[in-house]
Design a protein around this motif. Structure first.
Motif, PDB file in Angstrom:
ATOM      1  N   GLU A 107       0.829  -1.208   0.000  1.00  0.00           N
ATOM      2  CA  GLU A 107       0.000   0.000   0.000  1.00  0.00           C
ATOM      3  C   GLU A 107       0.862   1.256   0.000  1.00  0.00           C
ATOM      4  N   ASN A 108       1.961   1.245   0.763  1.00  0.00           N
ATOM      5  CA  ASN A 108       2.773   2.462   0.851  1.00  0.00           C
ATOM      6  C   ASN A 108       3.388   2.806  -0.502  1.00  0.00           C
ATOM      7  N   MET A 109       3.697   1.775  -1.287  1.00  0.00           N
ATOM      8  CA  MET A 109       4.279   2.029  -2.602  1.00  0.00           C
ATOM      9  C   MET A 109       3.237   2.621  -3.549  1.00  0.00           C
ATOM     10  N   VAL A 110       2.033   2.115  -3.463  1.00  0.00           N
ATOM     11  CA  VAL A 110       0.948   2.654  -4.292  1.00  0.00           C
ATOM     12  C   VAL A 110       0.724   4.121  -3.953  1.00  0.00           C
ATOM     13  N   LEU A 111       0.691   4.407  -2.652  1.00  0.00           N
ATOM     14  CA  LEU A 111       0.470   5.795  -2.218  1.00  0.00           C
ATOM     15  C   LEU A 111       1.614   6.700  -2.672  1.00  0.00           C
ATOM     16  N   ASP A 112       2.845   6.203  -2.572  1.00  0.00           N
ATOM     17  CA  ASP A 112       3.999   6.986  -3.032  1.00  0.00           C
ATOM     18  C   ASP A 112       3.870   7.322  -4.513  1.00  0.00           C
ATOM     19  N   ALA A 113       3.422   6.349  -5.289  1.00  0.00           N
ATOM     20  CA  ALA A 113       3.294   6.557  -6.732  1.00  0.00           C
ATOM     21  C   ALA A 113       2.236   7.623  -7.031  1.00  0.00           C
ATOM     22  N   ARG A 122       1.162   9.981  -4.955  1.00  0.00           N
ATOM     23  CA  ARG A 122       1.657  11.280  -4.463  1.00  0.00           C
ATOM     24  C   ARG A 122       2.682  11.865  -5.424  1.00  0.00           C
ATOM     25  N   ALA A 123       3.430  10.979  -6.091  1.00  0.00           N
ATOM     26  CA  ALA A 123       4.440  11.457  -7.045  1.00  0.00           C
ATOM     27  C   ALA A 123       3.784  12.038  -8.297  1.00  0.00           C
ATOM     28  N   GLY A 124       2.523  11.720  -8.501  1.00  0.00           N
ATOM     29  CA  GLY A 124       1.797  12.272  -9.649  1.00  0.00           C
ATOM     30  C   GLY A 124       1.455  11.263 -10.725  1.00  0.00           C
ATOM     31  N   ALA A 125       1.656   9.975 -10.430  1.00  0.00           N
ATOM     32  CA  ALA A 125       1.309   8.952 -11.410  1.00  0.00           C
ATOM     33  C   ALA A 125      -0.190   8.948 -11.669  1.00  0.00           C
ATOM     34  N   LYS A 126      -0.563   8.671 -12.907  1.00  0.00           N
ATOM     35  CA  LYS A 126      -1.977   8.655 -13.298  1.00  0.00           C
ATOM     36  C   LYS A 126      -2.573   7.253 -13.168  1.00  0.00           C
ATOM     37  N   GLY A 127      -1.717   6.279 -12.900  1.00  0.00           N
ATOM     38  CA  GLY A 127      -2.215   4.917 -12.750  1.00  0.00           C
ATOM     39  C   GLY A 127      -1.107   4.007 -12.246  1.00  0.00           C
ATOM     40  N   TYR A 128      -1.511   2.797 -11.907  1.00  0.00           N
ATOM     41  CA  TYR A 128      -0.574   1.868 -11.276  1.00  0.00           C
ATOM     42  C   TYR A 128      -0.987   0.472 -11.712  1.00  0.00           C
ATOM     43  N   ILE A 129      -0.057  -0.277 -12.279  1.00  0.00           N
ATOM     44  CA  ILE A 129      -0.380  -1.649 -12.719  1.00  0.00           C
ATOM     45  C   ILE A 129       0.525  -2.609 -11.975  1.00  0.00           C
ATOM     46  N   LEU A 130      -0.102  -3.633 -11.387  1.00  0.00           N
ATOM     47  CA  LEU A 130       0.655  -4.647 -10.675  1.00  0.00           C
ATOM     48  C   LEU A 130       1.010  -5.779 -11.633  1.00  0.00           C
ATOM     49  N   LYS A 131       2.285  -6.154 -11.668  1.00  0.00           N
ATOM     50  CA  LYS A 131       2.695  -7.292 -12.500  1.00  0.00           C
ATOM     51  C   LYS A 131       2.127  -8.588 -11.891  1.00  0.00           C
ATOM     52  N   PRO A 132       1.904  -9.644 -12.661  1.00  0.00           N
ATOM     53  CA  PRO A 132       2.266  -9.777 -14.061  1.00  0.00           C
ATOM     54  C   PRO A 132       1.403  -8.911 -14.961  1.00  0.00           C
ATOM     55  N   LEU A 133       2.052  -8.313 -15.958  1.00  0.00           N
ATOM     56  CA  LEU A 133       1.386  -7.381 -16.837  1.00  0.00           C
ATOM     57  C   LEU A 133       0.530  -8.148 -17.839  1.00  0.00           C
ATOM     58  N   LYS A 134      -0.721  -7.746 -17.930  1.00  0.00           N
ATOM     59  CA  LYS A 134      -1.630  -8.352 -18.918  1.00  0.00           C
ATOM     60  C   LYS A 134      -2.127  -7.234 -19.833  1.00  0.00           C
ATOM     61  N   VAL A 135      -2.391  -7.567 -21.069  1.00  0.00           N
ATOM     62  CA  VAL A 135      -2.764  -6.530 -22.022  1.00  0.00           C
ATOM     63  C   VAL A 135      -4.092  -5.869 -21.638  1.00  0.00           C
ATOM     64  N   ASP A 136      -5.008  -6.634 -20.998  1.00  0.00           N
ATOM     65  CA  ASP A 136      -6.275  -6.015 -20.627  1.00  0.00           C
ATOM     66  C   ASP A 136      -6.107  -5.007 -19.483  1.00  0.00           C
ATOM     67  N   LYS A 137      -5.170  -5.274 -18.568  1.00  0.00           N
ATOM     68  CA  LYS A 137      -4.894  -4.307 -17.486  1.00  0.00           C
ATOM     69  C   LYS A 137      -4.319  -3.026 -18.079  1.00  0.00           C
ATOM     70  N   LEU A 138      -3.394  -3.185 -19.024  1.00  0.00           N
ATOM     71  CA  LEU A 138      -2.772  -2.023 -19.654  1.00  0.00           C
ATOM     72  C   LEU A 138      -3.818  -1.246 -20.454  1.00  0.00           C
ATOM     73  N   LYS A 139      -4.677  -1.963 -21.156  1.00  0.00           N
ATOM     74  CA  LYS A 139      -5.733  -1.311 -21.950  1.00  0.00           C
ATOM     75  C   LYS A 139      -6.640  -0.478 -21.051  1.00  0.00           C
ATOM     76  N   ASP A 140      -7.029  -1.030 -19.908  1.00  0.00           N
ATOM     77  CA  ASP A 140      -7.910  -0.299 -18.990  1.00  0.00           C
ATOM     78  C   ASP A 140      -7.294   1.038 -18.588  1.00  0.00           C
ATOM     79  N   ILE A 141      -6.037   0.998 -18.181  1.00  0.00           N
ATOM     80  CA  ILE A 141      -5.359   2.210 -17.724  1.00  0.00           C
ATOM     81  C   ILE A 141      -5.192   3.191 -18.883  1.00  0.00           C
ATOM     82  N   VAL A 142      -4.759   2.710 -20.014  1.00  0.00           N
ATOM     83  CA  VAL A 142      -4.539   3.586 -21.173  1.00  0.00           C
ATOM     84  C   VAL A 142      -5.860   4.222 -21.612  1.00  0.00           C
ATOM     85  N   ASP A 143      -6.913   3.440 -21.642  1.00  0.00           N
ATOM     86  CA  ASP A 143      -8.234   3.986 -22.029  1.00  0.00           C
ATOM     87  C   ASP A 143      -8.690   5.057 -21.048  1.00  0.00           C
ATOM     88  N   LYS A 144      -8.424   4.852 -19.773  1.00  0.00           N
ATOM     89  CA  LYS A 144      -8.810   5.849 -18.761  1.00  0.00           C
ATOM     90  C   LYS A 144      -8.020   7.136 -18.970  1.00  0.00           C
TER      91      LYS A 144
END
Lengths: 170, 125
Positions: free
Chosen positions: B87-93, B95-117
């Motif tokens: 959780e602390n890493m997600v919050l750091d990201a 706070r740093a200004g990230a627009k999204g966060y994807i947890l590996k293993p990376l799947k194309v549908d997870k990436l698509k969701d974030i990119v579409d948003k």
């Protein structure tokens, strides 16, 4: 006195290994064994990641894949499956990534006190036959056999800090 | 909309993996950086629409690189990719200004969701 249960750092990783094999790779686990041993030497497979869990617990983790399993995992890692010639070249990098995924995902389940157990990036060994256990440290060993190859999960624990049942002594 | 993407990761395997996925989604990888330091230095020369940023990198981690890029380019759209779900890493990201966060293993549908948003929120206005 601080109470430390190695299972708090072991079970999440063991569970993530199982879930990665079954859910991410779609494999069947056909056999598995768990032992606590004190060997002078540990046999390992084709590619092995060694991770020093820094912090006061003094544990080294080893995750080892045989060639069949890491080749299969490599073929499944990319959305465009690599051709057979590429698989050998890519499999070491994939092993490194799989180890990071397994340990990284599991780390969210570790106890909050991060001073005891700090994971470092893996050092990869390729074609090493065994690891010498010169200090006769105590090893928790899980061997997993799937329908597409085998792997090992090893927790090598400092015998100055753990007894032969992996109870923390200090 | 076809986005121009910059991939930041010290792993050649992940660069290959993410690049394939971005192409599969109909976007284009215009630049690759192998470190957080390089990403900070090279972002301005390419001005991508979106950045995928690994967190764990040797010289400068992805959270620090994100902070520095956004300090200089406040409109930067950076998505973090990591295997660590603490959780602390997600919050750091965030706070740093990230627009999204994807947890590996990376799947194309997870990436698509974030990119579409990201497209919906920042480009379809």
């Amino acid at each position: 006195m601080q109470t430390v249960h190695i299972n708090d750092y072991l079970n999440p990783v063991a569970e993530r290994v199982t879930s990665y094999l079954k859910e991410d790779l779609g494999l069947d686990i056909v056999d598995e064994t768990v032992d606590i041993i004190i060997p002078s030497m540990l046999d390992v497979y084709h590619v092995t990641g060694i991770i020093s869990a820094g912090g006061s617990l003094g544990i080294t983790i080893a995750i080892s894949f045989d060639k069949e399993l890491i080749s299969y995992a490599t073929s499944k890692f990319f959305i465009k499956p690599p051709n057979p010639e590429e698989i050998s070249e890519l499999s070491q990098g994939v092993a490194d990534e799989l180890i990071n995924i397994i340990l990284g995902n599991a780390s969210s389940q570790f106890p909050k006190d991060t001073s005891l157990f700090v994971l470092t990036p893996p050092t990869l060994l390729v074609d090493a036959k065994n690891i010498i256990n010169k200090k006769h440290n105590i090893v928790w060993k899980r061997s997993v056999v799937t329908n597409k190859g085998s792997m090992l999960l090893l927790y090598i624990c400092d015998r100055e800090k753990f007894d032969e049942n992996l109870n923390y002594k200090i | 909309m076809k986005l121009k993407a910059m991939v930041v990761d010290d792993s050649a395997i992940m660069i290959k993996n993410i690049t394939q996925m971005i192409n599969e989604l109909g976007h284009e990888v215009i630049h690759v950086c192998r470190s957080g330091q390089a990403a900070c230095q090279e972002y301005g020369g390419h001005m991508p629409d979106i950045v995928t940023m690994d967190i764990t990198m040797p010289d400068m981690d992805g959270i620090e690189a994100t902070k520095r890029i956004i300090a200089e380019y406040p409109d930067a759209k950076i998505v973090m990719i990591t295997s660590h779900g603490q959780e602390n890493m997600v919050l750091d990201a965030i706070r740093a200004g990230a627009k999204g966060y994807i947890l590996k293993p990376l799947k194309v549908d997870k990436l698509k969701d974030i990119v579409d948003k990201v497209i919906e929120k920042y480009f379809n206005q």
